[in-house]
Design a protein around this motif. Structure first.
Motif, PDB file in Angstrom:
ATOM      1  N   LYS A 290       0.819  -1.210   0.000  1.00 39.04           N
ATOM      2  CA  LYS A 290       0.000   0.000   0.000  1.00 39.04           C
ATOM      3  C   LYS A 290       0.858   1.266   0.000  1.00 39.04           C
ATOM      4  O   LYS A 290       0.454   2.293  -0.526  1.00 39.04           O
ATOM      5  CB  LYS A 290      -0.931   0.013   1.231  1.00 39.04           C
ATOM      6  CG  LYS A 290      -1.979  -1.093   1.183  1.00 39.04           C
ATOM      7  CD  LYS A 290      -2.927  -1.025   2.357  1.00 39.04           C
ATOM      8  CE  LYS A 290      -2.275  -1.370   3.680  1.00 39.04           C
ATOM      9  NZ  LYS A 290      -1.779  -2.757   3.766  1.00 39.04           N
ATOM     10  N   THR A 291       2.065   1.149   0.610  1.00 36.98           N
ATOM     11  CA  THR A 291       2.881   2.347   0.749  1.00 36.98           C
ATOM     12  C   THR A 291       3.221   2.961  -0.605  1.00 36.98           C
ATOM     13  O   THR A 291       3.144   4.175  -0.786  1.00 36.98           O
ATOM     14  CB  THR A 291       4.183   2.011   1.501  1.00 36.98           C
ATOM     15  OG1 THR A 291       3.862   1.152   2.594  1.00 36.98           O
ATOM     16  CG2 THR A 291       4.846   3.262   2.024  1.00 36.98           C
ATOM     17  N   HIS A 321       7.953   5.258   6.690  1.00 38.19           N
ATOM     18  CA  HIS A 321       7.310   5.828   5.507  1.00 38.19           C
ATOM     19  C   HIS A 321       8.146   6.965   4.943  1.00 38.19           C
ATOM     20  O   HIS A 321       8.335   7.069   3.730  1.00 38.19           O
ATOM     21  CB  HIS A 321       5.925   6.371   5.851  1.00 38.19           C
ATOM     22  CG  HIS A 321       4.889   5.299   5.969  1.00 38.19           C
ATOM     23  ND1 HIS A 321       5.032   4.060   5.414  1.00 38.19           N
ATOM     24  CD2 HIS A 321       3.673   5.294   6.569  1.00 38.19           C
ATOM     25  CE1 HIS A 321       3.960   3.330   5.673  1.00 38.19           C
ATOM     26  NE2 HIS A 321       3.125   4.061   6.386  1.00 38.19           N
ATOM     27  N   ASP A 385      -2.674   6.034   7.201  1.00 32.68           N
ATOM     28  CA  ASP A 385      -2.311   4.625   7.130  1.00 32.68           C
ATOM     29  C   ASP A 385      -2.914   3.916   8.330  1.00 32.68           C
ATOM     30  O   ASP A 385      -3.012   4.492   9.401  1.00 32.68           O
ATOM     31  CB  ASP A 385      -0.783   4.496   7.160  1.00 32.68           C
ATOM     32  CG  ASP A 385      -0.337   3.110   6.721  1.00 32.68           C
ATOM     33  OD1 ASP A 385      -1.168   2.353   6.188  1.00 32.68           O
ATOM     34  OD2 ASP A 385       0.849   2.785   6.921  1.00 32.68           O
ATOM     35  N   GLU A 386      -3.290   2.665   8.160  1.00 38.21           N
ATOM     36  CA  GLU A 386      -3.895   1.882   9.242  1.00 38.21           C
ATOM     37  C   GLU A 386      -5.034   2.671   9.857  1.00 38.21           C
ATOM     38  O   GLU A 386      -5.068   2.934  11.043  1.00 38.21           O
ATOM     39  CB  GLU A 386      -2.854   1.534  10.318  1.00 38.21           C
ATOM     40  CG  GLU A 386      -1.577   0.902   9.802  1.00 38.21           C
ATOM     41  CD  GLU A 386      -1.812  -0.462   9.154  1.00 38.21           C
ATOM     42  OE1 GLU A 386      -2.887  -1.042   9.356  1.00 38.21           O
ATOM     43  OE2 GLU A 386      -0.917  -0.921   8.435  1.00 38.21           O
TER      44      GLU A 386
HETATM   45 MG    MG Z   1       1.669  -0.498   5.647  1.00 39.94          MG
END
Ligand code: MG
Ligand code: ADP
Length: 682
Positions: A290-291, A321, A385-386
């Motif tokens: 996903k990053t 990240h 994210d998350e």
């Molecule tokens: Mg991730």
């Protein structure tokens, strides 16, 4: 006369002010409220053959009395009445506890009907309901309601019967004929009768089918309407990004995107171009990549002169990240800054200034991103994210920082389709359903704790090969203190076993966040070889050299969480292993362990989890975000849910829905419902 359905329950026979109050406690004020209170099950009074009745099952039989009833007093107010019955071919005993008064009603040679629990071994029925004579043509199914306070089932049923009789002919059916006949659903009076006092199993089934569909249709109409209104009213930025520059980025990546990644990048980029505000959920299993998708989308808006923000739930993750995105984007001239709780005052001031002036293109960080002093010059896209780790409030604040920035939520929690369209019904959903090529699946085994010594030698071998390992400690619900104690115990044991040759680290929730970060950093850098941890390690950290994981008391974890934990290994080129130490006592627990060893696919596990534990537990206790349904059940009614969704979309687009008389009921329900944030829908 005003509408009969709105009449108060006090109009019923036997309902005085006391009873009305008790009913009000159940949320029942009008006759309509009453008839819309559904039973949660039915008592089944159909006659059954004892040969086909399982031990402990409830059963109703007719039988001829074959003996004088014998009565035994067992102490104060306690008695046992016993009689022999010939029920079909079976000579059995009927036992009545504390119902001594029935003795005179049971005479040898007569036929009686009894209902109760069947003790197959002893051939005894433990009677709860009795009537003299053969079975009458009374209702075979008796409704059982969820009641509290002074109202008994019997009295409640009587009120229900009366209310249904009185309302016949006065209830308008909100579900139009055209829809009912398309799915062969009963009309409202018939359905109410079937849900409360069914004639037979079919009657009840069809009634349920109707109310489930109606509930899901109303729900989907609301969700789809919100989605539509948000699209139309939430004017966002139409971001004209530079396709050629985007291609250059994609070609410069160290690997080729998977088809699934390409697809979701397209979905997102198409949304960015549209003049409405994007509100999208990106789901992708742990390790699905996903990053890089986030990086591409952020770069897209940057090429159009906007700023982007990427928010992660922990500092470590934010740093990881920042490092990844820096490697990909800095060579293309993107100016990136990191802002977390531990950014020093001075550095922080510089970041804030540059951000406000537009000298920073991309800000990556933790919650620190949403503090009031952080202001952007031209914020175009926010990615979290998350996302399940963030509160709704936090997301809202960040969203409001820019001028209608597009918003993308990323989550590694695979959400079963049904839950995704309910919990996130008002969002668009993109799914990465494919892993990068060459990814080895994690070899998962389920063992009992007595195999630990063998396991430790296996672990030593792995460490001797230069790999690292996670050891996850038992989870103790609601008690962080015990969790910590457990972790310390396991840590001591592992230090004793391995401490001579390797460094063992300890991580748990009682550590300060900078202590946690320190431990995590040491592990990432390879200075800690074995990390003993509670579940705090769960969130997306990436240590590709870690190839071995042991999870203690694995039966205490849900499948979704086990899968998340397991996702910490198998991130590099090495074959990875996950050992579940578990001794589950229930069938469900065993099934969970088996599922883990059988598949690495998060979506398959998520569906399984939903099936085993139900939707209530799925998102954890608090932030479930799931609506409470009155009758629909997300596990079993998923087909109805899909149908309702498609129908709702179609209806909202049709003139017929908005204009015709027959749609008035559905239309009114929609118009009167509150949207998610309490705003009116239209
Ligand atoms: Mg991730
Ligand atoms: P997650 O979806 O769990 O956030 P990440 O973005 O951390 O996953 O990616 C997991 C790993 O897979 C990273 O090391 C990343 O570089 C790698 N990766 C991502 N996409 C691909 C791809 N298309 N091919 C090969 N490796 C990839």
């Amino acid at each position: 006369m005003e509408n009969k359905v709105d009449e108060l329950v006090t109009s019923l026979k036997g309902v005085g002010s006391g009873t009305a109050k008790a009913l009000e406690e159940l949320g029942i004020i009008t006759l309509e409220n009453l008839v819309m209170t559904f039973p949660y099950r039915h008592e089944d009074f159909r006659l059954k053959n004892l040969a086909e009745t399982a031990h402990n099952e409830r059963v109703t039989v007719e039988g001829r009395v074959e003996s004088e009833p014998s009565l035994l007093f067992l102490g104060k107010n306690k008695s046992r009445l016993q009689v022999r019955l010939l029920a079909g071919q079976h000579l059995i005993k009927a036992v009545f506890f504390n119902q001594a008064y029935l003795k005179s009603k049971i005479t040898p040679g007569s036929v009686i009907t009894v209902t109760g629990k069947w003790d197959r071994g002893r051939q005894v029925i433990n009677v709860s309901t009795f009537s003299a004579g053969p079975k009458t043509d009374q209702q075979d199914f008796e409704p059982v309601y969820s009641l509290k306070g002074s109202i008994s089932q019997k009295i409640f049923r009587r009120f229900m019967r009366q209310a249904l009789d009185e309302l016949k002919g006065y209830i308008m059916d909100p579900l139009p004929e055209s829809i009912r006949s398309a799915y062969k659903l009963p009309e409202i009076v018939e359905a109410l009768e079937g849900i409360h006092f069914p004639q037979d199993a079919n009657h009840s089934k069809n009634a349920r089918r109707r109310f489930v569909y109606e509930e899901l249709l109303n729900f989907q109409l609301k969700m789809q309407a919100i989605k539509k209104v948000r699209k139309e009213q939430n004017v966002g930025n139409s971001i004209a990004f530079d396709n050629d520059r985007l291609k250059i980025l994609i070609e410069s990546l160290p690997y080729e995107l998977t088809d699934a990644q390409k697809r979701v990048v397209n979905e997102i980029c198409r949304d960015l171009k549209e003049p409405h505000r994007m509100n999208r959920l990106l789901q992708g299993d742990v390790g699905s990549g996903k990053t890089v998708v986030a990086a591409i989308c952020l770069y897209a808006i940057i090429t159009a002169g906007y700023q982007g923000a990427l928010m992660a739930p922990t500092e470590i993750l934010a740093e990881q990240h920042a490092a990844s995105l820096d490697a990909w984007l800095a060579p293309l001239g993107v100016r990136i800054a990191l802002l977390t709780g531990s950014t020093k005052q001075k550095a922080r001031r510089i970041v804030l200034e540059n951000l406000a002036e537009g000298n920073i293109d991309l800000l990556i960080g933790t919650h620190a991103l949403i503090q009031p002093e952080v202001s952007f010059k031209k914020l175009g896209l926010v990615i979290t994210d998350e996302q399940h780790r963030f509160g709704v409030e936090q997301r809202k604040v960040l969203k409001e920082k820019g001028e209608n920035p597009d918003v993308l939520f990323m989550t590694a929690t695979p959400i079963p389709r049904t839950l995704a369209i309910t919990a996130f019904g008002e969002m668009d959903v993109s799914i990465i359903d494919q892993m990068p090529a060459g990814r080895k699946s994690i070899d998962t085994h389920w063992m009992k704790e007595d195999q630990l010594p063998k396991l430790i030698s296996r672990l030593k071998k792995e460490l001797a090969n230069g790999r690292q390992a996670y050891i996850i400690c038992p989870l103790i619900e609601e008690s962080e203190k015990l969790d910590v104690q457990n972790a310390v115990d396991v840590y001591n044991m592992m230090s004793y076993e391995l401490g001579k040759d390797y460094t063992v680290g300890l991580m748990h929730g009682r550590l300060h966040s900078d202590e946690k970060d320190e431990v995590m950093r040491e592990f990432t850098d390879g200075n800690i070889h074995v990390l003993v941890s509670t579940t705090v390690v769960e969130v997306g950290v990436n240590v590709p050299n870690a190839s071995f994981m042991i999870i203690f008391d694995a039966e205490r974890f849900g499948l979704a969480q086990l899968h998340q934990l397991r996702g910490r290994v198998g991130r590099g080129e090495h074959q990875s292993y996950c050992i579940l130490l578990a001794d589950p006592k229930t069938e469900e627990g065993k099934e969970r362990m088996m599922s883990m060893t059988e598949t690495n696919d998060g979506f398959v596990l998520a569906e399984k989890d939903l099936e085993l534990r139900g939707p209530g537990d799925f998102f954890g206790k608090k932030q479930s975000g799931l609506p409470e349904f009155k009758i629909a059940d997300l596990v079993h009614d998923y087909r109805a849910l899909n149908t309702a969704k498609i129908d709702a979309e179609r209806l909202l687009e049709s003139e017929h829905f908005w204009k015709s008389d027959e749609m008035e009921g559905l239309r009114n329900t929609l118009i009167n419902s509150k949207a998610l944030d309490g705003e009116r829908i239209n």
